[in-house]
Motif scaffolding. Structure first.
Motif, short mmCIF file in Angstrom:
data_model
loop_
_atom_site.label_atom_id
_atom_site.label_comp_id
_atom_site.label_asym_id
_atom_site.label_seq_id
_atom_site.Cartn_x
_atom_site.Cartn_y
_atom_site.Cartn_z
N ASP A 30 -16.70 -55.97 72.49
CA ASP A 30 -16.72 -54.97 73.56
C ASP A 30 -17.30 -55.58 74.84
OD1 ASP A 30 -16.94 -52.76 75.17
OD2 ASP A 30 -18.25 -51.63 73.83
N PRO A 31 -16.55 -55.59 75.94
CA PRO A 31 -17.05 -56.19 77.18
C PRO A 31 -18.35 -55.57 77.69
CG PRO A 31 -14.71 -55.73 77.36
CD PRO A 31 -15.18 -55.12 76.08
N ARG A 32 -18.53 -54.27 77.49
CA ARG A 32 -19.78 -53.63 77.93
C ARG A 32 -20.96 -54.16 77.15
NH1 ARG A 32 -18.46 -47.55 77.20
NH2 ARG A 32 -17.33 -48.53 75.52
N LYS A 33 -20.78 -54.34 75.85
CA LYS A 33 -21.87 -54.88 75.02
C LYS A 33 -22.16 -56.34 75.39
CE LYS A 33 -22.63 -51.35 72.35
NZ LYS A 33 -23.90 -50.64 72.37
N GLN A 34 -21.11 -57.09 75.72
CA GLN A 34 -21.32 -58.47 76.14
C GLN A 34 -22.17 -58.54 77.40
OE1 GLN A 34 -17.43 -60.17 76.54
NE2 GLN A 34 -17.07 -60.25 74.34
N GLU A 35 -21.90 -57.65 78.35
CA GLU A 35 -22.68 -57.61 79.59
C GLU A 35 -24.13 -57.20 79.31
OE1 GLU A 35 -23.88 -58.20 83.29
OE2 GLU A 35 -21.96 -58.82 82.44
N GLN A 36 -24.32 -56.23 78.42
CA GLN A 36 -25.68 -55.83 78.05
C GLN A 36 -26.44 -57.01 77.46
OE1 GLN A 36 -25.18 -52.57 75.34
NE2 GLN A 36 -25.20 -51.02 76.95
N ALA A 37 -25.78 -57.77 76.60
CA ALA A 37 -26.41 -58.93 75.98
C ALA A 37 -26.76 -59.99 77.03
CB ALA A 37 -25.50 -59.52 74.91
N ARG A 38 -25.86 -60.21 77.99
CA ARG A 38 -26.15 -61.18 79.05
C ARG A 38 -27.37 -60.77 79.87
NH1 ARG A 38 -20.65 -60.80 80.20
NH2 ARG A 38 -19.52 -62.36 79.03
N ARG A 39 -27.44 -59.47 80.20
CA ARG A 39 -28.59 -58.98 80.97
C ARG A 39 -29.88 -59.15 80.19
NH1 ARG A 39 -25.34 -54.37 82.50
NH2 ARG A 39 -26.51 -53.21 80.96
N LEU A 40 -29.85 -58.81 78.91
CA LEU A 40 -31.04 -58.93 78.08
C LEU A 40 -31.49 -60.38 77.99
CD1 LEU A 40 -33.14 -57.76 76.12
CD2 LEU A 40 -31.47 -58.08 74.31
N LEU A 41 -30.55 -61.28 77.74
CA LEU A 41 -30.91 -62.70 77.65
C LEU A 41 -31.44 -63.22 78.97
CD1 LEU A 41 -28.00 -64.11 75.45
CD2 LEU A 41 -30.39 -63.83 74.82
N GLY A 42 -30.86 -62.77 80.08
CA GLY A 42 -31.36 -63.17 81.38
C GLY A 42 -32.80 -62.72 81.60
N ARG A 43 -33.11 -61.50 81.18
CA ARG A 43 -34.48 -61.01 81.31
C ARG A 43 -35.42 -61.80 80.42
NH1 ARG A 43 -33.95 -55.17 79.89
NH2 ARG A 43 -31.85 -55.04 80.69
N LEU A 44 -34.98 -62.12 79.21
CA LEU A 44 -35.84 -62.88 78.30
C LEU A 44 -36.10 -64.29 78.81
CD1 LEU A 44 -34.38 -61.78 74.85
CD2 LEU A 44 -36.57 -61.12 75.85
N ARG A 45 -35.13 -64.83 79.54
CA ARG A 45 -35.29 -66.17 80.11
C ARG A 45 -36.06 -66.16 81.42
NH1 ARG A 45 -29.08 -67.61 79.02
NH2 ARG A 45 -29.26 -68.23 76.85
N GLY A 46 -36.36 -64.97 81.95
CA GLY A 46 -37.14 -64.87 83.16
C GLY A 46 -36.30 -64.73 84.41
N ARG A 47 -35.00 -64.56 84.28
CA ARG A 47 -34.13 -64.35 85.42
C ARG A 47 -33.90 -62.86 85.61
NH1 ARG A 47 -29.51 -68.40 83.41
NH2 ARG A 47 -30.78 -70.25 83.27
N ARG A 48 -33.51 -62.48 86.79
CA ARG A 48 -33.20 -61.06 87.02
C ARG A 48 -31.86 -60.89 87.64
NH1 ARG A 48 -37.87 -57.12 87.04
NH2 ARG A 48 -39.20 -58.24 85.70
#
Length: 48
Positions: A30-48
């Motif tokens: 699901d493309p929406r879930k993929q985007e949610q995962a990207r945002r979460l990983l970005g936050r965990l890596r310290g990016r916003r």
């Protein structure tokens, strides 16, 4: 650690494990879930 892997293998072969795997595969496609995962990983890596 090998005990954990053995338990994971056994779960993945069970009917409940097969249902869980199918559900995760559908969510991953699901493309929406993929985007949610990207945002979460970005936050965990310290990016916003």
């Amino acid at each position: 650690m090998s005990g954990l892997l053995t338990r994971l293998k056994a779960f993945s072969r069970s009917p409940q494990g097969q249902r869980t795997i199918a559900s995760v595969r559908r969510a991953a496609a699901d493309p929406r879930k993929q985007e949610q995962a990207r945002r979460l990983l970005g936050r965990l890596r310290g990016r916003r």
